[in-house]
Motif scaffolding. Structure first.
Motif, short mmCIF file in Angstrom:
data_model
loop_
_atom_site.label_atom_id
_atom_site.label_comp_id
_atom_site.label_asym_id
_atom_site.label_seq_id
_atom_site.Cartn_x
_atom_site.Cartn_y
_atom_site.Cartn_z
N SER A 52 0.83 -1.23 -0.06
CA SER A 52 0.00 0.11 -0.03
C SER A 52 0.91 1.26 0.09
CB SER A 52 -1.01 -0.05 1.10
OG SER A 52 -0.42 0.02 2.44
N SER A 292 -2.69 0.03 -5.33
CA SER A 292 -2.22 0.01 -4.09
C SER A 292 -3.28 0.81 -3.37
CB SER A 292 -0.95 0.50 -3.87
OG SER A 292 -1.02 2.03 -4.03
N GLY A 295 -6.44 -1.60 -3.07
CA GLY A 295 -6.30 -2.59 -2.41
C GLY A 295 -6.11 -3.94 -3.30
N LYS A 298 -2.29 -5.98 -3.67
CA LYS A 298 -2.09 -6.95 -2.66
C LYS A 298 -1.84 -8.35 -3.39
CE LYS A 298 -2.76 -9.09 1.65
NZ LYS A 298 -3.70 -9.03 3.07
#
Length: 322
Positions: A52, A292, A295, A298
């Motif tokens: 992130s 990022s 989400g 990831k």
């Protein structure tokens, strides 16, 4: 005719477009570099997971003075000689450290220092990097003594406390994104073509480590990365949000920590604000990764050899944010 030439040049910067693999890429990822401790030497890796705040492990640690103020090469050029090692498996997609995993730190005249990657640590307050201040994890007495000996003055090593702290990027350029101890933005991209063009006119060539990019690409025109607005690498979307301001660091020889005048002196003759435009002093492009923020990044990685597709480009440096 002039408009046709401009359109042809812009097309060459973009390549074939098509971020999903359609068309011709504008460049290829040549190197990926991670800097676990701010202003220390980078680690060249074959792949890097997206987190992130940028690449995993990038600028998670910083050395500070007794007041908690961050050291950088601008005032402590000896940081350039500090080498950092992480376990090779630390760059796998879904890897989590255990008590057996360490970061190893080396510097001239010093015994190696091992920092546990999964240990409980005390918290210290009033750690500051530029405009940001907050709490961080203290890496302990042994690390403090090691860095105090190396710098010959009281120093401590701290780690970003992600569970409670957030350091946002400048909302004027990247609303909602965050970083750890990086200067301003999560990613920095540069091209081999830009360095090659610069070295052609320098009396003594300089290596790319003077500019400390995270992503080094090859195969594009010199300085074309200035104009990249939206880039796709391995189905991850990166946006150029701000051209990188020039600072003292590129003048510091990363092999001996000694500052000089080049390459900045030469860059000022053709890459300065007076030449390009007011308030525009750059050699590299700062990026954010859209996934990022959402989400969706990831577990995603980019690898050396990945094609780089430019989906959108600024038409000139006057359009690029500076």
């Amino acid at each position: 005719m002039a408009m046709e030439k401009a359109a042809s040049f812009l097309s060459s910067l973009i390549g074939g477009g098509g971020g999903g693999g359609d068309g011709e890429p504008a460049a290829t990822v040549k190197s990926i570099l991670i800097y676990p401790i701010k202003s220390c030497r980078g680690i060249a890796v074959t792949q890097a997971p997206i987190a992130s705040t940028g690449f995993r492990w990038d600028r998670q640690w910083v050395v500070v003075n007794p007041k908690g103020r961050a050291y950088t090469q601008r005032v402590e050029p000896k940081l350039a000689l500090v080498q950092v090692e992480l376990p090779p498996e630390a760059f796998a997609e879904d890897w989590h450290p255990t008590a057996d995993h360490h970061m190893v730190i080396r510097a001239p005249g010093m015994d190696p220092l091992k920092i546990p990657l999964a240990a409980e640590r005390a918290t210290v307050d009033d750690v500051s990097v530029w405009e940001w201040s907050g709490s961080a994890y203290d890496e302990g007495t042994e690390a403090a003594e090691w860095f105090s000996t190396y710098f010959e003055k009281p120093s401590r090593l701290v780690r970003f406390k992600e569970v409670s702290e957030t350091r946002p990027t400048d909302p004027n350029y990247a609303q909602g994104y965050k970083i750890m101890f990086a200067d301003c933005f999560p990613f920095l991209i540069a091209s081999q073509g830009s360095l090659d063009a610069l070295n052609e006119i320098l009396k003594e060539p300089v290596p790319m480590n003077r500019f400390r990019p995270n992503i080094l690409v090859d195969g594009c025109h010199p300085y074309s990365e200035d104009l990249w607005k939206t880039v796709k690498i391995n189905n991850l979307t990166f946006q150029g949000v701000k051209l990188c301001n020039r600072c003292k660091v590129p003048t510091i020889n990363q092999d001996n920590g000694i500052a000089g005048t080049e390459p900045t002196e030469t860059l000022l003759t053709f890459r300065s604000d007076k030449v390009l435009r007011p308030s525009h002093k750059n050699t590299r492009q700062n990026l954010i990764c859209k996934e990022s923020l959402s989400g969706k990044g990831k577990g995603k990685i980019i690898k050396v050899g990945d094609p780089v597709y430019v989906l959108q480009a600024f038409t000139s440096c006057n359009d690029a944010p500076a």
